[in-house]
Design a protein around this motif. Structure first.
Motif, PDB file in Angstrom:
ATOM      1  N   UNK A  43      -2.093 -13.764  -7.741  1.00  0.00           N
ATOM      2  CA  UNK A  43      -1.644 -12.548  -7.101  1.00  0.00           C
ATOM      3  C   UNK A  43      -1.497 -13.061  -5.513  1.00  0.00           C
ATOM      4  N   UNK A  44      -0.487 -12.926  -4.856  1.00  0.00           N
ATOM      5  CA  UNK A  44      -0.815 -12.605  -3.350  1.00  0.00           C
ATOM      6  C   UNK A  44      -0.539 -11.364  -3.030  1.00  0.00           C
ATOM      7  N   UNK A  45      -1.358 -11.083  -2.184  1.00  0.00           N
ATOM      8  CA  UNK A  45      -1.730  -9.630  -1.344  1.00  0.00           C
ATOM      9  C   UNK A  45      -0.922  -9.882   0.172  1.00  0.00           C
ATOM     10  N   UNK A  46       0.296  -9.282   0.195  1.00  0.00           N
ATOM     11  CA  UNK A  46       0.799  -9.617   1.614  1.00  0.00           C
ATOM     12  C   UNK A  46       0.771  -8.109   2.220  1.00  0.00           C
ATOM     13  N   UNK A  47       0.586  -8.339   3.554  1.00  0.00           N
ATOM     14  CA  UNK A  47       0.613  -6.950   4.138  1.00  0.00           C
ATOM     15  C   UNK A  47       1.488  -7.277   5.853  1.00  0.00           C
TER      16      UNK A  47
ATOM     17  N   UNK B 284       1.393   3.019  15.992  1.00  0.00           N
ATOM     18  CA  UNK B 284       0.546   2.405  17.004  1.00  0.00           C
ATOM     19  C   UNK B 284       0.049   1.157  16.746  1.00  0.00           C
ATOM     20  N   UNK B 285      -0.034   0.471  15.698  1.00  0.00           N
ATOM     21  CA  UNK B 285      -0.120  -0.743  15.308  1.00  0.00           C
ATOM     22  C   UNK B 285       0.952  -1.502  15.367  1.00  0.00           C
TER      23      UNK B 285
ATOM     24  N   UNK C 264       0.019  -1.763   6.148  1.00  0.00           N
ATOM     25  CA  UNK C 264      -1.400  -1.543   6.768  1.00  0.00           C
ATOM     26  C   UNK C 264      -1.379  -0.288   7.861  1.00  0.00           C
ATOM     27  N   UNK C 265      -2.422   0.329   7.633  1.00  0.00           N
ATOM     28  CA  UNK C 265      -2.769   1.659   8.582  1.00  0.00           C
ATOM     29  C   UNK C 265      -1.731   2.605   7.766  1.00  0.00           C
TER      30      UNK C 265
ATOM     31  N   UNK D 221      -6.713   2.278   6.868  1.00  0.00           N
ATOM     32  CA  UNK D 221      -7.138   1.213   7.288  1.00  0.00           C
ATOM     33  C   UNK D 221      -8.393   1.362   8.501  1.00  0.00           C
ATOM     34  N   UNK D 222      -8.174   2.585   9.173  1.00  0.00           N
ATOM     35  CA  UNK D 222      -9.141   3.037  10.219  1.00  0.00           C
ATOM     36  C   UNK D 222     -10.259   3.992   9.488  1.00  0.00           C
ATOM     37  N   UNK D 223      -9.982   4.273   8.266  1.00  0.00           N
ATOM     38  CA  UNK D 223     -11.170   5.404   7.840  1.00  0.00           C
ATOM     39  C   UNK D 223     -10.819   6.872   7.929  1.00  0.00           C
TER      40      UNK D 223
END
Length: 512
Positions: A103-107, A113-114, A149-150, A179-181
């Motif tokens: 499997x490839x996990x792409x993000x 903000x990011x 992401x985020x 991502x930043x909890x």
């Protein structure tokens, strides 16, 4: 009648949840942690034994060493699925594919903000990059997981639109990372519920632990419809780490009645292995795997668990389920029942009056801020009862010498009388203390013990400070004994404490 704490959500009873472990990728991003290729293979093999469904073996594009490590794991013939991480960049994806991952996990970053501050792309550009990456992975025959992401700081309408886009591109599973909890369980539940109402492919979550909520958020996500959770061993990871495998899995099993493929009896074993390889020590209060997770000192608690374990333990989770052991610890909060049981396990049977005297002295030691070792307890009891078991020691230490230096492998030699025979033993170690302790255990012959606990505390100032060493050892029958020694020489204090503990084990064995 069951209390409210023991309810099970019927929709989760017997539901199977997939466990995705990212110890080798996000876990290795723990500040100060760096694993060799051989270390990573050992961890991968242990995770396979544990029953993890998928591991994220690494980020192949990040370095040549990382690529080689991922390839080594894919070539190891493991039963679990192996995933590689990549950005939505073809060179990253190719690096994963070249390693032969399943499997490839792409993000790609999706929060404003990011997106604006880091990759400097518009929403439309990010959408296209995500869809193109998923199509490219699927065209090359690999499974694909896509992460926004985020996600927890991303506009919800845009987030769902990008998940719909990758779903139409035949993505196999989407990941929702905190991502930043910053999410809380109620918000996590609401977010996953909304995504699940719009997306038909499986949902995975990746929760960070910045506010100590990673496990709670992961469980809330499963309540809301997630079918896979990302975890690490010992909660390792960036900053404050990720959702802990032990807490997440045992929460699913014991509190929700859900199922995973995890063989829970290997949880503590796996935790100890990762702790050793990474050098990141677990606090004794770490849930499930910590030294104190099933330890009791309070007199009320120890009395309860000695009568029935679920009086002061969850009940739905026992130490045996995770490969742990219940411990009764003595100190200023100790009760009569705990002291009596500890003495009887050592073959000592005080009267009620003697037991009260032993208990008083144990509490006196605890009030002085000292840890009460087994050797302390037995010495107190023997002096009060008048037992003679301490008279003849199985091991009498004669001499200890060590040789160490920056170009010399630390080597220790020990001379001792073992049950009347004078023996000489030598061994090497990572340091003089390690070498000396190995030399002692090496002269025991068929009597095998292993070190369970080792602590050093300086109790005076200066370079000639007195060092107090507390050591715990376990024999092949599972009996555990602790002892202490104080000396200006740390090596000698360590050896003396070890010898005292072993003598207590042998003495207890000889009483029966």
């Amino acid at each position: 009648m069951r209390g409210i704490a023991f309810y099970i959500i019927e929709s989760l009873r017997d539901k199977r949840i997939s466990i995705f472990d990212t110890t080798l990728r996000d876990g290795e991003q723990t500040p100060g942690v760096s694993l060799t290729q051989d270390d990573k293979l050992l961890v991968a093999q242990q995770l396979d034994k544990l029953g993890v469904d998928i591991i994220e073996a690494g980020f192949p594009m990040s370095s040549e060493g990382e690529r080689c490590s991922v390839k080594k794991i894919t070539d190891a013939g493991l039963n679990l699925q192996i995933c590689g991480l990549s950005r939505v960049i073809r060179s990253d994806i190719d690096s994963c594919l070249d390693c032969g991952v399943d499997m490839v996990h792409t993000f790609v970053s999706t929060s404003d903000v990011q997106r604006i501050s880091t990759i400097k792309k518009s929403r439309d550009e990010v959408y296209k990059m995500a869809v193109d990456a998923v199509e490219y992975i699927k065209d090359h025959g690999a499974k694909c997981m896509f992460s926004a992401m985020d996600a927890t700081r991303t506009d919800i309408d845009y987030l769902i639109s990008i998940y719909k886009g990758v779903e139409e591109a035949h993505c196999d599973i989407i990941n929702v990372p905190d991502t930043v909890g910053v999410s809380v369980p109620s918000a996590t539940y609401k977010l996953i519920s909304e995504i699940a109402a719009n997306i038909k492919i499986p949902i995975d979550v990746h929760c960070h632990n910045d506010f100590g909520l990673a496990v709670a958020n992961s469980l809330a996500a499963v309540e809301a419809g997630a079918s896979q959770v990302q975890v690490t061993i010992n909660s390792l990871g960036e900053r404050a780490g990720n959702a802990d495998l032990a807490g997440t899995v045992m929460g699913l099993h014991s509190l929700y009645g859900a199922k995973t493929n995890i063989k829970t009896q290997y949880i503590v074993e796996t935790s100890h292995m990762v702790e050793k390889l990474t050098g990141v020590r677990m606090p004794p209060t770490m849930p499930i795997v910590g030294e104190n997770a099933f330890a009791h000192e309070s007199g009320i608690h120890t009395h309860g668990v000695l009568v029935r374990s679920d009086t002061f333990e969850p009940g739905v989770m026992t130490p045996e389920m995770v490969g742990h052991r219940r411990r009764i610890v003595l100190g200023k909060h100790a009760g009569k029942h705990a002291v009596k049981q500890s003495l009887e396990c050592a073959g000592l049977h005080p009267t009620d009056a003697q037991l009260n005297d032993v208990l008083r002295r144990v509490k006196d030691i605890g009030d002085k801020g000292k840890r009460v070792t087994d050797a302390d307890l037995y010495a107190i009891a023997e002096s009060i009862i008048g037992a003679t078991s301490k008279g003849e020691q199985a091991i009498i230490l004669k001499e200890v010498s060590v040789m160490t230096g920056n170009i010399i492998t630390p080597t220790a030699t020990v001379k001792a009388t073992v049950k009347g025979r004078e023996l000489l033993g030598a061994n090497t170690g990572v340091g003089p203390v390690d070498a000396a302790l190995k030399a002692v255990t090496g002269i025991l012959g068929d009597y095998k013990v292993k070190l369970r606990d080792f602590r050093i505390e300086a109790i005076s100032g200066g370079s000639d400070a007195l060092a107090e060493v507390i050591i715990g050892v376990e024999d092949e029958k599972g009996r555990v004994v602790s002892a202490r020694s104080t000396n200006e020489d740390i090596v000698l204090a360590s050896v003396e404490a070890l010898v005292a503990a072993i003598n207590q084990l042998i003495s207890a064995q000889d009483r029966f």
